[in-house]
Scaffold this active site. Structure first.
Site, PDB file in Angstrom:
ATOM      1  N   GLY A   9       6.199   7.377   5.853  1.00  0.00           N
ATOM      2  CA  GLY A   9       6.705   6.411   4.870  1.00  0.00           C
ATOM      3  C   GLY A   9       5.955   5.107   5.112  1.00  0.00           C
ATOM      4  O   GLY A   9       6.216   4.415   6.098  1.00  0.00           O
ATOM      5  N   ALA A  10       4.990   4.822   4.243  1.00  0.00           N
ATOM      6  CA  ALA A  10       4.176   3.607   4.424  1.00  0.00           C
ATOM      7  C   ALA A  10       4.601   2.529   3.434  1.00  0.00           C
ATOM      8  O   ALA A  10       3.801   1.710   2.994  1.00  0.00           O
ATOM      9  CB  ALA A  10       2.694   3.949   4.273  1.00  0.00           C
ATOM     10  N   GLY A  14       7.891   0.826   6.642  1.00  0.00           N
ATOM     11  CA  GLY A  14       6.881   1.549   7.420  1.00  0.00           C
ATOM     12  C   GLY A  14       5.664   0.679   7.694  1.00  0.00           C
ATOM     13  O   GLY A  14       5.188   0.583   8.839  1.00  0.00           O
ATOM     14  N   ASP A  33       2.085   8.814   3.914  1.00  0.00           N
ATOM     15  CA  ASP A  33       2.936   8.664   2.736  1.00  0.00           C
ATOM     16  C   ASP A  33       2.474   9.661   1.678  1.00  0.00           C
ATOM     17  O   ASP A  33       1.349  10.168   1.741  1.00  0.00           O
ATOM     18  CB  ASP A  33       2.832   7.230   2.185  1.00  0.00           C
ATOM     19  N   ARG A  82      17.925   1.193  -1.130  1.00  0.00           N
ATOM     20  CA  ARG A  82      19.032   0.910  -2.062  1.00  0.00           C
ATOM     21  C   ARG A  82      18.586   0.043  -3.222  1.00  0.00           C
ATOM     22  O   ARG A  82      17.656  -0.744  -3.106  1.00  0.00           O
ATOM     23  CB  ARG A  82      20.127   0.142  -1.329  1.00  0.00           C
ATOM     24  N   ASN A  95      17.469  11.445   0.006  1.00  0.00           N
ATOM     25  CA  ASN A  95      16.772  11.178   1.272  1.00  0.00           C
ATOM     26  C   ASN A  95      16.853  12.338   2.251  1.00  0.00           C
ATOM     27  O   ASN A  95      15.966  12.509   3.090  1.00  0.00           O
ATOM     28  CB  ASN A  95      17.286   9.878   1.897  1.00  0.00           C
ATOM     29  N   ASN A 120      17.970   5.689   5.410  1.00  0.00           N
ATOM     30  CA  ASN A 120      19.423   5.678   5.164  1.00  0.00           C
ATOM     31  C   ASN A 120      19.895   6.871   4.344  1.00  0.00           C
ATOM     32  O   ASN A 120      19.109   7.416   3.577  1.00  0.00           O
ATOM     33  CB  ASN A 120      19.782   4.395   4.402  1.00  0.00           C
ATOM     34  N   HIS A 175      26.150   2.719  10.483  1.00  0.00           N
ATOM     35  CA  HIS A 175      25.362   1.706   9.770  1.00  0.00           C
ATOM     36  C   HIS A 175      25.786   1.685   8.302  1.00  0.00           C
ATOM     37  O   HIS A 175      25.091   2.147   7.422  1.00  0.00           O
ATOM     38  CB  HIS A 175      23.870   2.060   9.895  1.00  0.00           C
TER      39      HIS A 175
END
Ligand code: NAD
Length: 308
Positions: A9-10, A14, A33, A82, A95, A120, A175
């Site tokens: 994940g860039a 990331g 990515d 989000r 996700n 998340n 979290h």
């Protein structure tokens, strides 16, 4: 030989993690990515910053997970962030698919890696990573507590006009909106917060901390926080690679600690070269334990939605 850290994940978190990490010169970095050209472009840009800061760090970007082979640490930030009005839990189904893929495609080429998860809903994604990779619990840790505690530390430091270095806060639990800021343990240079702030101001800081991520999401409109999450991940990677035995708040797999089992949950952990070396158990009073249980039941509900 330098360590190798691959970041899957860039996007915002990331690439910002890569930036903070490169400055520390503790590992060569791979950014992966699915967006064509993007990780390559960001990696090249970061690589070209290294001569200016005098750091010998190799930074590679790729769309091919094979580039992550032989990593000491895999950081997972791949996934959707989000949007305003969304909770972290709203991201679960989308996700989970992304995190599963990222885990499957990295573990086969880095069987000894430690996973640091950021995506998340965090505690649930850390749980999924451990299950999909079939890793022992100490090799998977989720980032949440350093960030949530740092938010509270920043608010307290502003309120009291003291250095952030003097403020220690302990935000534990899941979290999410039910996270548990431990005001009794939090302190400024040893003086408990409860002795320094009137109850209404302390309650306002606790509330702002709980909603700290959402506050930034609604200001940004697209995307969520990335500077503070990325430096939190960097602190964890640093502690692992340097075998620091550093105690930080993070999401770890619990096997009876705090009366909780088979769940990833925010607790103080000791981080070193083997990953999570120890879960630290604070003595909690009945009010704090009740808050823990409330937060844990909402994490457990979401873990139950996973298929792995
Ligand atoms: N735990 C925390 O404290 C915390 C803090 C901030 C963000 N987050 C979470 O981290 C995640 C990433 O946030 P962000 O701001 O970097 O989002 P972002 O959209 O900027 O970046 C996410 C990247 O993941 C990539 N991606 C999607 N599917 C992929 C796959 N299968 N393989 C590889 N890459 C893939 C996307 O192309 C994108 O570039 C979100 O889920 C966000 O909620 C967690």
């Amino acid at each position: 030989m330098k360590a190798k850290v691959s970041i899957v994940g860039a996007g915002m978190t990331g690439s910002t993690t890569a930036h903070w990490l490169a400055e520390r010169e503790i590992a060569d970095i791979v950014l992966v990515d699915v967006v064509e050209g993007m990780p390559q472009g960001k990696a090249l840009d970061l690589l070209q910053a290294m001569p200016v800061i005098g750091k010998d760090v190799d930074v590679v970007g790729s769309n091919d997970f094979d580039a992550t082979a032989g990593s000491d640490i895999i950081v997972i930030t791949a996934g959707l962030p989000r949007k305003p009005g969304m909770s972290r839990d709203d991201l679960l189904a989308a996700n989970a698919t992304i995190v599963r893929e990222a885990t499957e495609k990295t573990i086969r080429n880095s069987p000894d890696a430690i996973y640091v998860v950021l995506t998340n809903p965090l505690d649930v994604m850390a749980y999924l990573t451990m299950k999909v990779a079939k890793l022992p619990p100490q090799r998977v840790v989720g980032q949440a507590g350093i960030l949530d505690s740092a938010r509270m530390r920043a608010f307290v430091a502003q309120e009291l006009g003291v250095s952030v270095e003097n403020v220690q806060c302990y935000v534990l639990g899941g979290h999410g909106d039910e996270m548990v800021p431990l005001t009794r343990h939090s302190n400024v240079a040893g003086t408990p917060l409860v002795e320094l702030l009137p109850p209404d101001r302390l309650a306002a800081i606790v509330e702002r901390t709980r909603k700290g991520g959402g506050e930034i999401v609604s200001l940004l409109k697209t995307g969520s926080a990335y500077y503070a999450p990325a430096i939190a991940v960097t602190q964890m990677v640093d502690a692992i690679l340097k075998d620091k035995h550093l105690i930080v708040n993070a999401s770890a797999y619990l096997q009876g600690e705090y009366g909780l089992k088979d769940i990833f949950f925010g607790v103080p952990v000791q981080l070193g070269r083997k990953g999570v070396e120890k879960v630290i158990e604070y003595k909690l009073n009945s009010e704090e334990l009740a808050a823990f249980q409330k937060s844990a039941s909402s994490v457990a509900e979401n873990i139950a939605k996973l298929h792995y």
